[in-house]
Scaffold this motif. Structure first.
Motif, short mmCIF file in Angstrom:
data_model
loop_
_atom_site.label_atom_id
_atom_site.label_comp_id
_atom_site.label_asym_id
_atom_site.label_seq_id
_atom_site.Cartn_x
_atom_site.Cartn_y
_atom_site.Cartn_z
N UNK A 128 14.38 -21.89 91.83
CA UNK A 128 13.06 -21.90 91.22
C UNK A 128 12.77 -23.30 90.69
N UNK A 129 11.51 -23.75 90.72
CA UNK A 129 11.17 -25.13 90.35
C UNK A 129 11.15 -25.36 88.84
N UNK A 130 12.31 -25.14 88.21
CA UNK A 130 12.43 -25.33 86.76
C UNK A 130 13.71 -26.10 86.48
N UNK A 131 13.92 -26.44 85.21
CA UNK A 131 15.15 -27.09 84.78
C UNK A 131 16.21 -26.06 84.43
N UNK A 132 16.88 -26.28 83.29
CA UNK A 132 17.97 -25.39 82.89
C UNK A 132 17.37 -24.23 82.09
N UNK A 133 16.82 -23.28 82.80
CA UNK A 133 16.16 -22.16 82.17
C UNK A 133 15.82 -21.09 83.19
N UNK A 134 15.12 -20.06 82.74
CA UNK A 134 14.79 -18.92 83.59
C UNK A 134 13.27 -18.82 83.71
N UNK A 135 12.77 -19.03 84.91
CA UNK A 135 11.33 -18.92 85.16
C UNK A 135 10.91 -17.45 85.14
N UNK A 136 9.66 -17.15 84.77
CA UNK A 136 9.21 -15.75 84.77
C UNK A 136 9.43 -15.07 86.12
N UNK A 137 9.13 -15.78 87.23
CA UNK A 137 9.32 -15.15 88.54
C UNK A 137 10.80 -14.89 88.83
N UNK A 138 11.69 -15.69 88.25
CA UNK A 138 13.13 -15.48 88.34
C UNK A 138 13.50 -14.17 87.66
N UNK A 139 12.96 -13.95 86.47
CA UNK A 139 13.24 -12.72 85.73
C UNK A 139 12.79 -11.49 86.53
N UNK A 140 11.57 -11.53 87.05
CA UNK A 140 11.05 -10.35 87.76
C UNK A 140 11.83 -10.11 89.05
N UNK A 141 12.31 -11.18 89.68
CA UNK A 141 13.10 -11.02 90.90
C UNK A 141 14.44 -10.34 90.62
N UNK A 142 15.17 -10.82 89.61
CA UNK A 142 16.47 -10.18 89.36
C UNK A 142 16.31 -8.78 88.77
N UNK A 143 15.21 -8.55 88.06
CA UNK A 143 14.95 -7.20 87.56
C UNK A 143 14.78 -6.22 88.73
N UNK A 144 13.99 -6.61 89.72
CA UNK A 144 13.79 -5.74 90.89
C UNK A 144 15.10 -5.55 91.65
N UNK A 145 15.88 -6.62 91.77
CA UNK A 145 17.19 -6.52 92.42
C UNK A 145 18.07 -5.50 91.72
N UNK A 146 18.07 -5.54 90.39
CA UNK A 146 18.91 -4.64 89.60
C UNK A 146 18.44 -3.19 89.73
N UNK A 147 17.14 -2.98 89.71
CA UNK A 147 16.59 -1.62 89.81
C UNK A 147 17.07 -0.95 91.09
#
Length: 219
Positions: free
Chosen positions: A197-216
């Protein structure tokens, strides 16, 4: 859910949807942070999860905690305190067993979510003790074989699922380190890919929603 006195200090969020067996997600923060950091995700994660956010055992000054020391000025490149990291690896593995028993959780449905140093430890715990772990969400970390058990490559990883992500402009842990992860996991028979994701050392909102869907999909 009332927090019990276990070997590592932690915050806990009880599931709001009850299942016969309660799946659990453990959170492991990064270097210099604490248990409140990732816990901010808790209310947005699947409602059937018991969520336990763990504080690393080594306090820092003036604030925050670490899973192991980092020697930023090390001349030989040995900036991670490997013996300390191994102790934390096994402390986490033991704590998982404690918490599953204390809170009556499903030992067959354990997810680790780690950020940075917490991600490095999550890899170490899951690959050293895959019988304890079902899913790993590894954010902004990398594989450090030095903190795995010596015979880890002989383990059975057939039930282990790993999600990896990293910021493409991470200024703390270079993305090149994380790009080595999918091939390493593939060598162990674990299919995974690195989500950038095009960010630094952190979690982008789209990153959060992606891993949430993966986990579900895996709960």
């Amino acid at each position: 859910m009332q927090t019990k006195t276990l070997s590592l200090y932690h915050l806990i969020k009880a599931p709001t949807v009850q299942k016969e067996k309660t799946p659990v997600l453990f959170m492991f923060h990064g270097y210099g942070s604490d248990e409140n950091d990732l816990f901010s995700f808790a209310s947005e994660l699947p409602e059937e999860l018991c969520i336990i956010s763990v504080r690393a055992p080594h306090p820092m000054q003036p604030q925050g905690n670490a899973w192991y020391a980092i020697h930023w000025d090390a001349q030989d490149g040995k900036f991670s305190d490997i013996p300390q990291a191994i102790v934390s690896r096994d402390a986490i593995a033991s704590f998982i067993d404690e918490a599953v028993l204390a809170y009556n959780l499903d030992a067959s449905n354990v997810t680790l979510l780690g950020f940075s140093q917490g991600s490095i430890l999550s890899y170490a715990v899951a690959l050293s003790y895959p019988q304890k772990i079902k899913n790993v969400i590894a954010l902004s970390g990398y594989i450090n074989e030095e903190i795995f058990t010596t015979e880890y490559a002989n383990n059975d990883f057939s039930n282990l699922n790993i999600y990896c992500s990293h910021g493409s402009v991470d200024q703390v842990i270079p993305v090149d380190w994380a790009r080595k992860t999918p091939a390493f996991l593939q060598s162990l028979g674990i299919t995974s890919s690195l989500n950038e994701f095009p960010v630094g050392h952190g979690v982008a909102p789209q990153n959060f929603y992606q891993f949430k869907e993966w986990l579900i999909q895996l709960l």
